[in-house]
Design a protein around this motif. Structure first.
Motif, PDB file in Angstrom:
ATOM      1  N   SER A  53      87.283 -28.626  32.091  1.00  0.00           N
ATOM      2  CA  SER A  53      87.624 -27.924  30.851  1.00  0.00           C
ATOM      3  C   SER A  53      87.760 -26.418  31.042  1.00  0.00           C
ATOM      4  O   SER A  53      88.402 -25.744  30.236  1.00  0.00           O
ATOM      5  CB  SER A  53      86.590 -28.240  29.759  1.00  0.00           C
ATOM      6  OG  SER A  53      85.276 -28.183  30.264  1.00  0.00           O
ATOM      7  N   ASN A  73      93.617 -27.417  26.005  1.00  0.00           N
ATOM      8  CA  ASN A  73      92.324 -27.735  25.392  1.00  0.00           C
ATOM      9  C   ASN A  73      92.411 -27.807  23.864  1.00  0.00           C
ATOM     10  O   ASN A  73      91.684 -28.575  23.240  1.00  0.00           O
ATOM     11  CB  ASN A  73      91.279 -26.702  25.808  1.00  0.00           C
ATOM     12  CG  ASN A  73      90.840 -26.888  27.247  1.00  0.00           C
ATOM     13  OD1 ASN A  73      90.948 -27.969  27.820  1.00  0.00           O
ATOM     14  ND2 ASN A  73      90.343 -25.815  27.852  1.00  0.00           N
ATOM     15  N   ASN A  76      93.574 -31.200  23.337  1.00  0.00           N
ATOM     16  CA  ASN A  76      92.869 -32.238  24.119  1.00  0.00           C
ATOM     17  C   ASN A  76      93.851 -33.108  24.895  1.00  0.00           C
ATOM     18  O   ASN A  76      93.756 -34.341  24.884  1.00  0.00           O
ATOM     19  CB  ASN A  76      91.999 -33.096  23.199  1.00  0.00           C
ATOM     20  CG  ASN A  76      90.877 -32.302  22.572  1.00  0.00           C
ATOM     21  OD1 ASN A  76      90.190 -31.536  23.249  1.00  0.00           O
ATOM     22  ND2 ASN A  76      90.689 -32.459  21.277  1.00  0.00           N
TER      23      ASN A  76
END
Length: 117
Positions: A53, A73, A76
């Protein structure tokens, strides 16, 4: 629970390119690893690339220089840009999501990539 939906597979000629996408939904830990694995007929599933991440990436030797993994991010979503594809890249490609520092992981349903003339 996390659901993973892959897209972007298909048939491509040797030397061509494909871009795979995998969107994650559900209860998503912000500290995670998303990646791609593949499984060719008669072979074991093997890692291709993954991205933490924070953006750190790792690649299998046979993907280095040809494949690029990236992620968004905010959405997602993880991507795998595959260039200079070879017949030996033919496989079902699976998206994987792992929660860091745990044994929790999820798999997508797989998307077929076929490299053939």
């Amino acid at each position: 629970q996390v659901q993973l939906v892959e897209s972007g597979g298909g048939l491509v000629q040797p030397g061509g390119s494909l871009r795979l996408s995998c969107a994650a939904s559900g209860i998503i830990s912000s500290i995670n690893v998303m990646g791609w694995y593949r499984q060719a007929p008669g072979k074991q599933r093997e890692p291709v690339a993954n991205i933490i991440s924070d953006g750190v990436t790792t690649y299998a030797d046979n993907a280095k220089g040809r494949f690029t993994i990236s992620r968004d991010n905010a959405k997602n979503t993880v991507f795998l840009q595959m260039n200079s594809l070879k017949p030996e890249d033919t496989a079902v490609y699976y998206c994987n999501f792992k929660v860091l520092f745990s044994r929790i992981e999820y798999w997508g349903q797989g998307t077929q990539v076929t490299v053939s003339s």
